[in-house]
Design a protein around this motif. Sequence first.
Motif, PDB file in Angstrom:
ATOM      1  N   GLU A  13      -6.773   1.243   8.508  1.00  0.00           N
ATOM      2  CA  GLU A  13      -5.824   1.354   7.383  1.00  0.00           C
ATOM      3  C   GLU A  13      -6.155   0.336   6.302  1.00  0.00           C
ATOM      4  O   GLU A  13      -6.030   0.613   5.112  1.00  0.00           O
ATOM      5  CB  GLU A  13      -4.402   1.135   7.912  1.00  0.00           C
ATOM      6  CG  GLU A  13      -3.310   1.479   6.907  1.00  0.00           C
ATOM      7  CD  GLU A  13      -2.997   0.334   5.954  1.00  0.00           C
ATOM      8  OE1 GLU A  13      -2.485   0.595   4.846  1.00  0.00           O
ATOM      9  OE2 GLU A  13      -3.264  -0.831   6.325  1.00  0.00           O
ATOM     10  N   LEU A  47      -3.475  10.744  12.605  1.00  0.00           N
ATOM     11  CA  LEU A  47      -3.045   9.525  11.926  1.00  0.00           C
ATOM     12  C   LEU A  47      -3.788   9.309  10.612  1.00  0.00           C
ATOM     13  O   LEU A  47      -3.234   8.688   9.686  1.00  0.00           O
ATOM     14  CB  LEU A  47      -3.289   8.312  12.839  1.00  0.00           C
ATOM     15  CG  LEU A  47      -2.499   8.290  14.153  1.00  0.00           C
ATOM     16  CD1 LEU A  47      -2.918   7.083  14.999  1.00  0.00           C
ATOM     17  CD2 LEU A  47      -0.998   8.256  13.882  1.00  0.00           C
ATOM     18  N   PRO A  59       1.340  10.809   6.653  1.00  0.00           N
ATOM     19  CA  PRO A  59       2.700  10.250   6.727  1.00  0.00           C
ATOM     20  C   PRO A  59       3.014   9.659   8.098  1.00  0.00           C
ATOM     21  O   PRO A  59       3.627   8.592   8.199  1.00  0.00           O
ATOM     22  CB  PRO A  59       3.579  11.463   6.415  1.00  0.00           C
ATOM     23  CG  PRO A  59       2.736  12.303   5.505  1.00  0.00           C
ATOM     24  CD  PRO A  59       1.341  12.153   6.027  1.00  0.00           C
ATOM     25  N   ALA A  60       2.555  10.356   9.156  1.00  0.00           N
ATOM     26  CA  ALA A  60       2.751   9.802  10.498  1.00  0.00           C
ATOM     27  C   ALA A  60       1.944   8.522  10.666  1.00  0.00           C
ATOM     28  O   ALA A  60       2.392   7.558  11.314  1.00  0.00           O
ATOM     29  CB  ALA A  60       2.339  10.824  11.551  1.00  0.00           C
ATOM     30  N   VAL A  62       1.174   6.368   8.305  1.00  0.00           N
ATOM     31  CA  VAL A  62       1.861   5.288   7.575  1.00  0.00           C
ATOM     32  C   VAL A  62       2.951   4.673   8.448  1.00  0.00           C
ATOM     33  O   VAL A  62       3.092   3.448   8.536  1.00  0.00           O
ATOM     34  CB  VAL A  62       2.456   5.823   6.258  1.00  0.00           C
ATOM     35  CG1 VAL A  62       3.362   4.778   5.612  1.00  0.00           C
ATOM     36  CG2 VAL A  62       1.335   6.218   5.288  1.00  0.00           C
ATOM     37  N   GLU A  63       3.720   5.526   9.111  1.00  0.00           N
ATOM     38  CA  GLU A  63       4.787   5.017   9.967  1.00  0.00           C
ATOM     39  C   GLU A  63       4.214   4.280  11.181  1.00  0.00           C
ATOM     40  O   GLU A  63       4.727   3.241  11.592  1.00  0.00           O
ATOM     41  CB  GLU A  63       5.683   6.162  10.433  1.00  0.00           C
ATOM     42  CG  GLU A  63       6.895   5.691  11.218  1.00  0.00           C
ATOM     43  CD  GLU A  63       7.880   6.815  11.512  1.00  0.00           C
ATOM     44  OE1 GLU A  63       8.894   6.544  12.180  1.00  0.00           O
ATOM     45  OE2 GLU A  63       7.626   7.961  11.066  1.00  0.00           O
ATOM     46  N   PHE A  64       3.132   4.828  11.733  1.00  0.00           N
ATOM     47  CA  PHE A  64       2.493   4.174  12.886  1.00  0.00           C
ATOM     48  C   PHE A  64       2.008   2.781  12.501  1.00  0.00           C
ATOM     49  O   PHE A  64       2.145   1.831  13.289  1.00  0.00           O
ATOM     50  CB  PHE A  64       1.322   5.019  13.389  1.00  0.00           C
ATOM     51  CG  PHE A  64       0.723   4.508  14.669  1.00  0.00           C
ATOM     52  CD1 PHE A  64       1.151   5.007  15.891  1.00  0.00           C
ATOM     53  CD2 PHE A  64      -0.261   3.521  14.653  1.00  0.00           C
ATOM     54  CE1 PHE A  64       0.599   4.528  17.088  1.00  0.00           C
ATOM     55  CE2 PHE A  64      -0.805   3.046  15.833  1.00  0.00           C
ATOM     56  CZ  PHE A  64      -0.369   3.555  17.059  1.00  0.00           C
ATOM     57  N   GLN A  66       3.274   0.754  10.357  1.00  0.00           N
ATOM     58  CA  GLN A  66       4.409  -0.165  10.279  1.00  0.00           C
ATOM     59  C   GLN A  66       4.760  -0.705  11.662  1.00  0.00           C
ATOM     60  O   GLN A  66       4.986  -1.908  11.839  1.00  0.00           O
ATOM     61  CB  GLN A  66       5.616   0.552   9.667  1.00  0.00           C
ATOM     62  CG  GLN A  66       5.421   0.928   8.200  1.00  0.00           C
ATOM     63  CD  GLN A  66       6.576   1.761   7.653  1.00  0.00           C
ATOM     64  OE1 GLN A  66       7.416   2.252   8.409  1.00  0.00           O
ATOM     65  NE2 GLN A  66       6.612   1.935   6.346  1.00  0.00           N
ATOM     66  N   TYR A  67       4.790   0.184  12.648  1.00  0.00           N
ATOM     67  CA  TYR A  67       5.063  -0.264  14.015  1.00  0.00           C
ATOM     68  C   TYR A  67       3.944  -1.153  14.539  1.00  0.00           C
ATOM     69  O   TYR A  67       4.188  -2.154  15.234  1.00  0.00           O
ATOM     70  CB  TYR A  67       5.239   0.948  14.939  1.00  0.00           C
ATOM     71  CG  TYR A  67       6.567   1.644  14.788  1.00  0.00           C
ATOM     72  CD1 TYR A  67       7.746   1.040  15.229  1.00  0.00           C
ATOM     73  CD2 TYR A  67       6.650   2.909  14.212  1.00  0.00           C
ATOM     74  CE1 TYR A  67       8.965   1.685  15.095  1.00  0.00           C
ATOM     75  CE2 TYR A  67       7.869   3.560  14.074  1.00  0.00           C
ATOM     76  CZ  TYR A  67       9.027   2.945  14.518  1.00  0.00           C
ATOM     77  OH  TYR A  67      10.243   3.577  14.384  1.00  0.00           O
ATOM     78  N   ARG A  70       4.195  -4.641  13.288  1.00  0.00           N
ATOM     79  CA  ARG A  70       5.300  -5.348  13.937  1.00  0.00           C
ATOM     80  C   ARG A  70       4.900  -5.786  15.349  1.00  0.00           C
ATOM     81  O   ARG A  70       5.154  -6.904  15.770  1.00  0.00           O
ATOM     82  CB  ARG A  70       6.527  -4.439  13.990  1.00  0.00           C
ATOM     83  CG  ARG A  70       7.828  -5.142  14.335  1.00  0.00           C
ATOM     84  CD  ARG A  70       8.975  -4.158  14.283  1.00  0.00           C
ATOM     85  NE  ARG A  70       8.985  -3.433  13.016  1.00  0.00           N
ATOM     86  CZ  ARG A  70       9.626  -2.291  12.808  1.00  0.00           C
ATOM     87  NH1 ARG A  70      10.279  -1.708  13.801  1.00  0.00           N
ATOM     88  NH2 ARG A  70       9.605  -1.708  11.627  1.00  0.00           N
TER      89      ARG A  70
END
Length: 300
Positions: A13, A47, A59-60, A62-64, A66-67, A70
């Motif tokens: 990414e 992904l 889009p999936a 992008v969310e992955f 973020q997790y 974290r």
Amino acid sequence: MELHQFEYVLAVEKHRHFSRAAEAISISQSALSQQIRKLEEELGIVLFERTTRSIQPTPAGVEFVQYAKRIIGEVERVKQAMQAHRTLERGKVTIGAVPILGYLGLTPAIAGFRKSYPGIDLEIREATSDHLLQWLHAGDIDLALTTFSLHHDTDEHIHFLPLLEDQLVLVTSHYHPLAQRKKIDLSEAAGEPFLAIKASHFMRNICEHACEEAGFTPTVIVESSQVETICGLVEEGMGVALFTHRVAKCFPRSRIAVVRLKKPFTKITGIALSRNHLLTPAANAFCRFLQEWQKEHEWH
């Protein structure tokens, strides 16, 4: 899913290119591509959109990401925390405290901690007990050195570690009629003018509770947040006051008298911790040190 796969996703990414991402994390491009493909097959979702010119997260994806950030961030914090546990070479503890630590005998303990852990900085913020608990809830301080009484209903979000117990005493001028008595029933002071700590302090609650138990409501003619001010006015004969014995004995006895009470009223000073916030290794070491100090020096 494996932890290294989160790191691989973050590398892709960031660089938006498999070869540059592989070089950055020191693996082969084919191994990186294989691991990303394996993760996508496990999740059942794509992904990254791959073209001959670029790689873009879906889009999936992008969310992955973020997790993943974290999770990797938490792993790094765990590593740092465990390293700090091994060495405790540096750190900081922010301590909230009632403004009478010196009278309670806590300042030598704090100095002793600093001597044992010279790399840990200490910040002490003084305030009333009510304010200390607010700061503790908000996470503005690591812990609070504060006062509770045996009858006080503690906050369910606060964990309290008792350090020392003390008893209330009546403080009068040296020339007061009660000054010649070794012990009295607190009810004998019912008609006296009282000088008191301000109502925002737990100490005030403890004193009012003691008077209530003795069958009267004290007539408070002066309020102050400073023990020294109240003691000075007691010396001048303006009225009487309720202190703890530890505090009262810190003042010169030439012009005041300390009279014990037949019925004991106990005040407890200790460490208040938030159940909603984890202690840092440095703060945890500070708590342990105070508890050990208490045992060695027999504060109670």
